[in-house]
Write an enzyme that holds these catalytic residues in place. Structure first.
Site, short mmCIF file in Angstrom:
data_model
loop_
_atom_site.label_atom_id
_atom_site.label_comp_id
_atom_site.label_asym_id
_atom_site.label_seq_id
_atom_site.Cartn_x
_atom_site.Cartn_y
_atom_site.Cartn_z
N ARG A 1 -85.81 -28.26 9.37
CA ARG A 1 -85.93 -27.68 10.47
C ARG A 1 -87.01 -26.55 10.39
O ARG A 1 -87.45 -26.04 9.25
CB ARG A 1 -84.50 -26.46 10.51
CG ARG A 1 -84.96 -25.50 11.65
CD ARG A 1 -83.75 -24.33 11.72
NE ARG A 1 -84.06 -23.50 12.92
CZ ARG A 1 -84.24 -22.51 12.45
NH1 ARG A 1 -84.10 -21.86 11.33
NH2 ARG A 1 -84.62 -21.59 13.64
N HIS B 1 -90.71 -19.32 16.90
CA HIS B 1 -90.48 -18.63 15.80
C HIS B 1 -91.27 -17.31 15.85
O HIS B 1 -92.01 -17.17 14.68
CB HIS B 1 -90.17 -19.38 14.70
CG HIS B 1 -89.25 -18.69 13.58
ND1 HIS B 1 -88.39 -19.43 13.01
CD2 HIS B 1 -89.54 -17.61 12.75
CE1 HIS B 1 -87.93 -18.80 12.08
NE2 HIS B 1 -88.47 -17.77 11.76
N GLU C 1 -83.84 -16.54 16.73
CA GLU C 1 -83.35 -15.02 16.49
C GLU C 1 -84.24 -14.11 17.51
O GLU C 1 -85.02 -13.22 17.07
CB GLU C 1 -83.85 -14.56 15.23
CG GLU C 1 -83.16 -15.37 13.83
CD GLU C 1 -83.62 -14.78 12.53
OE1 GLU C 1 -84.28 -13.98 12.50
OE2 GLU C 1 -82.86 -15.29 11.62
N ASN D 1 -77.79 -18.18 12.27
CA ASN D 1 -78.52 -17.67 11.01
C ASN D 1 -77.75 -16.59 10.53
O ASN D 1 -77.43 -15.40 11.16
CB ASN D 1 -79.87 -17.35 11.25
CG ASN D 1 -81.03 -18.26 11.71
OD1 ASN D 1 -80.51 -19.48 11.68
ND2 ASN D 1 -81.94 -18.02 12.24
N TYR E 1 -76.96 -13.94 7.24
CA TYR E 1 -77.57 -13.26 5.85
C TYR E 1 -76.41 -12.27 5.43
O TYR E 1 -76.44 -12.00 4.48
CB TYR E 1 -79.01 -12.78 6.31
CG TYR E 1 -80.00 -13.81 6.22
CD1 TYR E 1 -80.60 -14.45 5.07
CD2 TYR E 1 -80.35 -14.48 7.47
CE1 TYR E 1 -81.41 -15.27 5.39
CE2 TYR E 1 -81.52 -15.27 7.70
CZ TYR E 1 -81.93 -15.98 6.43
OH TYR E 1 -82.89 -17.00 6.72
N GLU F 1 -79.91 -21.06 9.26
CA GLU F 1 -80.43 -20.17 8.04
C GLU F 1 -79.53 -19.64 7.08
O GLU F 1 -78.58 -19.08 7.95
CB GLU F 1 -81.68 -19.34 8.75
CG GLU F 1 -82.74 -19.78 8.95
CD GLU F 1 -83.81 -18.64 9.56
OE1 GLU F 1 -83.55 -17.56 8.92
OE2 GLU F 1 -84.55 -18.87 10.22
O1 IFM Z 1 -87.79 -15.33 6.81
C1 IFM Z 1 -86.96 -14.79 7.89
C2 IFM Z 1 -86.86 -16.07 8.99
O2 IFM Z 1 -88.22 -16.21 9.65
C3 IFM Z 1 -85.91 -15.55 10.14
N1 IFM Z 1 -84.65 -15.42 9.83
C4 IFM Z 1 -84.71 -14.39 8.58
C5 IFM Z 1 -85.60 -14.78 7.35
C6 IFM Z 1 -85.42 -13.98 5.96
O3 IFM Z 1 -85.79 -12.58 6.82
#
Ligand code: IFM
Length: 447
Positions: free
Chosen positions: A84, A128, A173, A299, A301, A354
């Site tokens: 990706r 992005h 995002e 994504n 986190y 992600e």
């Molecule tokens: O590095 C970033 C990415 O560009 C977008 N998602 C979160 C990642 C970590 O912060």
């Protein structure tokens, strides 16, 4: 959940599950003005050293523009199925409108050839965060016209490359573009204005819908969708204030982008909370935004932890925090996915586009020991499996990131890669996590 790197965990995901790695253009390409590329808002943002923690910029980054063959070779050595990456809009259309730059398209053409030669399936993201500066000079995402320029760009990319790409995501995002780019000035273009940020979020969604329509017209074989950063929101305590805060947080973030796409309106709770800052929406906008998508990129986190106290009650972080200070909370992933499945009956197949962690990695004797990252990925895969067992249709997982790279306003101070990059020499070193990921992929369930 056991997060030790050695806890027992087999790769018994479906045999056709997609295993990948992810990057983005500005974070790795460098070559900021090569072959006719125009400046992007991140080139401009980095000119003010106060904006980036280590006063760095993206002019060279990982020099991937010149080293893409080596980098694709690394991916091949890991055995990933898919890669990706994103396209730098200003590389292929220097001003964001008008003439196309053939030399810029040439780079992506070569990259796609290299991926095809290695049998790695491309997943492209159109945007992005590196908006051509020329469009910013005309108001950027606050200007509704930018959404139409984005659709032109999407159409051209799909026309040229759509049959060579497995999946195309419109945005990565958009929450970050709106909230960090226009809400608190942490990201380019560096605006801090709540009303503007909410209007920008609407234009981003509009641009997604217009781009989907434009790409559908082309009729390429690529699957089309969008990538959202998503989280659940937990109240720090049972107090009505904390619970209300958590509900509002979920509505203004995850639901704010999902509801328009799947339900054709903004969440009522968020609209009420935004009050006079609610966006201007024109007749027909939601018909444009509510396009059927072939996949949703998620994504993940962390979760949002919502406390109304002063100072706020900190998140428990029982499994620690990453080098970004983000709580490690794998359980939030199945919680999120199961909630999405319940709330959106039309939810398409999901890719985790992600997931990964920043860690202060160092090379010692040619090795990088990052057991924390192995534990992180394992625990999140374990959690992902729970979501799939609960019936969520997840088709793939992309580890963020292939390479250490430019982490936006943190510059090069945060390392997310499974491959270490020595920025002085551009030497790549596979971290232990890369070696682990290789073994994990190789051990996939056989049909
Ligand atoms: O590095 C970033 C990415 O560009 C977008 N998602 C979160 C990642 C970590 O912060």
């Amino acid at each position: 959940m056991n997060t030790s790197p050695n806890f027992d965990f087999n790769n018994d995901f479906p045999p056709d599950f997609t295993w990948g790695v992810a990057t983005s253009s500005f974070q790795i390409e460098g070559a900021h003005d090569a072959d006719g590329k125009g400046p992007s808002i991140w080139d401009t943002f980095c000119l003010d050293p106060a904006n980036i923690k280590d006063q760095s910029d993206g002019t060279v980054a990982c020099d991937h523009y010149h080293r893409y063959r080596e980098d694709v070779g690394i991916m091949a050595s890991l055995g990933v199925d898919a890669y990706r990456f994103s396209m730098a809009w200003a590389r292929v259309q220097p001003d964001g409108k008008g003439a196309w730059n053939e030399a810029g398209f040439g780079f992506y053409d070569r990259l796609l050839d290299e991926l095809a030669a290695r049998k790695i399936r491309p997943h492209l993201t159109l945007y992005h965060w590196d908006l051509p500066q020329g469009l910013q000079d005309e108001g950027g995402w606050l200007n509704r016209d930018t959404a139409h320029r984005f659709a032109d760009y999407a159409h051209e990319v799909a026309r040229r490359f759509g049959d060579r790409i497995e999946a195309i995501a419109t945005h990565n995002e958009p929450w970050c573009t709106a909230n960090l780019g226009y809400g608190n000035a942490q990201f380019a273009p560096g605006v801090a204005d709540l009303k503007q940020s909410i209007q920008v979020s609407h234009h981003l969604l509009l641009s997604h819908g217009l781009a989907m329509r434009a790409m559908r017209e082309v009729g390429s074989r690529a699957k089309l969708g969008i990538v959202l950063n998503q989280w659940t929101a937990d109240p720090a305590t049972d107090s009505p204030e904390d619970r209300a805060l958590a509900e509002f947080e979920y509505a203004r973030s995850t639901a704010w982008f999902m509801d328009p796409i799947f339900k054709g309106h903004y969440p009522e709770l968020a609209l009420r909370g935004h009050g006079a800052n609610a966006p201007e929406v024109r007749d027909g906008d939601f018909d444009i935004i509510r396009q059927k998508i072939d996949f949703l990129g998620c994504n993940y986190y962390f979760r949002a932890w919502c406390s109304s106290a002063t100072p706020p009650v900190p998140a428990p972080a029982k499994q620690g925090v990453t080098d970004m200070g983000w709580e490690i909370y794998p359980q939030g992933l199945p919680e999120l996915l199961v909630k999405l499945k319940a709330e959106y009956p039309e939810l398409p197949p999901i890719y985790i586009t992600e997931n990964g962690m920043a860690n202060p990695d160092k090379v010692a004797d040619g090795h990088v020991h990052d057991p924390q990252r192995i534990a992180y990925v394992r625990s999140h895969l374990h959690a992902l499996k729970q979501a799939m067992e609960a019936g969520v249709d997840v088709r793939g997982y992309f580890l963020w990131s292939l390479l250490d790279n430019f982490e936006w306003n943190s510059g090069y101070s945060k390392r997310f890669g499974i491959v270490h990059v020595d920025y002085a020499t551009q030497q790549r070193t596979l971290k232990d996590s890369a070696l682990w990921y290789r073994e994990f992929i190789a051990a996939r369930a056989r049909a």
